[in-house]
Design a protein around this motif. Structure first.
Motif, mmCIF file in Angstrom:
data_model
loop_
_atom_site.group_PDB
_atom_site.id
_atom_site.type_symbol
_atom_site.label_atom_id
_atom_site.label_comp_id
_atom_site.label_asym_id
_atom_site.label_seq_id
_atom_site.Cartn_x
_atom_site.Cartn_y
_atom_site.Cartn_z
ATOM 1 N N MET A 1 36.614 30.024 29.155
ATOM 2 C CA MET A 1 36.525 31.369 29.722
ATOM 3 C C MET A 1 37.932 31.933 29.895
ATOM 4 N N PRO A 2 38.088 33.212 29.620
ATOM 5 C CA PRO A 2 39.398 33.841 29.838
ATOM 6 C C PRO A 2 39.774 33.839 31.319
ATOM 7 N N LYS A 3 41.067 33.712 31.572
ATOM 8 C CA LYS A 3 41.560 33.695 32.944
ATOM 9 C C LYS A 3 42.319 34.996 33.210
ATOM 10 N N HIS A 4 42.036 35.602 34.370
ATOM 11 C CA HIS A 4 42.688 36.839 34.780
ATOM 12 C C HIS A 4 43.292 36.625 36.157
ATOM 13 N N GLU A 5 44.475 37.156 36.373
ATOM 14 C CA GLU A 5 45.130 37.050 37.674
ATOM 15 C C GLU A 5 45.442 38.448 38.180
ATOM 16 N N PHE A 6 45.057 38.708 39.427
ATOM 17 C CA PHE A 6 45.278 40.007 40.042
ATOM 18 C C PHE A 6 46.021 39.829 41.355
ATOM 19 N N SER A 7 46.852 40.807 41.690
ATOM 20 C CA SER A 7 47.473 40.875 43.013
ATOM 21 C C SER A 7 46.591 41.785 43.852
ATOM 22 N N VAL A 8 46.172 41.286 44.997
ATOM 23 C CA VAL A 8 45.298 42.052 45.889
ATOM 24 C C VAL A 8 45.967 42.105 47.256
ATOM 25 N N ASP A 9 46.010 43.278 47.843
ATOM 26 C CA ASP A 9 46.679 43.473 49.134
ATOM 27 C C ASP A 9 45.842 42.864 50.264
ATOM 28 N N MET A 10 45.836 41.531 50.330
ATOM 29 C CA MET A 10 45.078 40.814 51.358
ATOM 30 C C MET A 10 45.997 40.558 52.549
ATOM 31 N N THR A 11 45.535 40.935 53.735
ATOM 32 C CA THR A 11 46.385 40.845 54.924
ATOM 33 C C THR A 11 45.856 39.907 56.004
ATOM 34 N N CYS A 12 44.584 39.506 55.913
ATOM 35 C CA CYS A 12 44.018 38.656 56.960
ATOM 36 C C CYS A 12 42.984 37.714 56.361
ATOM 37 N N VAL B 1 44.494 36.637 43.285
ATOM 38 C CA VAL B 1 43.132 36.219 42.981
ATOM 39 C C VAL B 1 43.109 35.836 41.506
ATOM 40 N N CYS B 2 42.744 34.592 41.209
ATOM 41 C CA CYS B 2 42.642 34.104 39.834
ATOM 42 C C CYS B 2 41.161 33.987 39.502
ATOM 43 N N ILE B 3 40.760 34.633 38.399
ATOM 44 C CA ILE B 3 39.347 34.694 38.027
ATOM 45 C C ILE B 3 39.170 34.168 36.612
ATOM 46 N N ASN B 4 38.206 33.271 36.441
ATOM 47 C CA ASN B 4 37.772 32.820 35.120
ATOM 48 C C ASN B 4 36.425 33.478 34.861
ATOM 49 N N SER B 5 36.377 34.342 33.840
ATOM 50 C CA SER B 5 35.145 35.072 33.585
ATOM 51 C C SER B 5 35.148 35.660 32.184
ATOM 52 N N GLU B 6 33.957 35.824 31.637
ATOM 53 C CA GLU B 6 33.785 36.503 30.352
ATOM 54 C C GLU B 6 33.759 38.022 30.535
ATOM 55 N N HIS B 7 33.665 38.489 31.791
ATOM 56 C CA HIS B 7 33.664 39.932 32.060
ATOM 57 C C HIS B 7 35.013 40.525 31.657
ATOM 58 N N SER B 8 35.026 41.809 31.339
ATOM 59 C CA SER B 8 36.276 42.473 30.954
ATOM 60 C C SER B 8 37.208 42.606 32.152
ATOM 61 N N MET B 9 38.490 42.688 31.854
ATOM 62 C CA MET B 9 39.487 42.866 32.899
ATOM 63 C C MET B 9 39.204 44.146 33.682
ATOM 64 N N TYR B 10 38.746 45.173 32.990
ATOM 65 C CA TYR B 10 38.485 46.457 33.644
ATOM 66 C C TYR B 10 37.327 46.368 34.626
ATOM 67 N N LEU B 11 36.274 45.629 34.275
ATOM 68 C CA LEU B 11 35.143 45.446 35.184
ATOM 69 C C LEU B 11 35.579 44.630 36.403
#
Length: 63
Positions: A1-12, A40-50
């Motif tokens: 599965m493709p791996k995607h990494e996102f920065s999310v403004d998590m504060t708590c 947040v690191c995600i392994n998914s077949e879903h598109s990066m945009y979704l």
């Protein structure tokens, strides 16, 4: 599965819970949240945009 990494403004501790809630509703994803590094690191077949749109439902800024 493709791996995607996102920065999310998590504060708590509630922020990873919000991320988990929206991603679990999407289904067919494996993910890890890293609160100290705001990642947040995600392994998914879903598109990066979704995935980006889904993470946006948390109300947090996503990069």
């Amino acid at each position: 599965m493709p791996k995607h990494e996102f920065s999310v403004d998590m504060t708590c501790e509630g922020c990873p819970n919000a991320v988990s809630r929206v991603l679990n509703k999407l289904g067919r994803v494996e993910f890890d949240t890293d609160l100290p590094n705001k990642k947040v690191c995600i392994n998914s077949e879903h598109s990066m945009y979704l995935l980006l749109e889904t993470l946006g439902k948390t109300g947090k800024a996503v990069y």
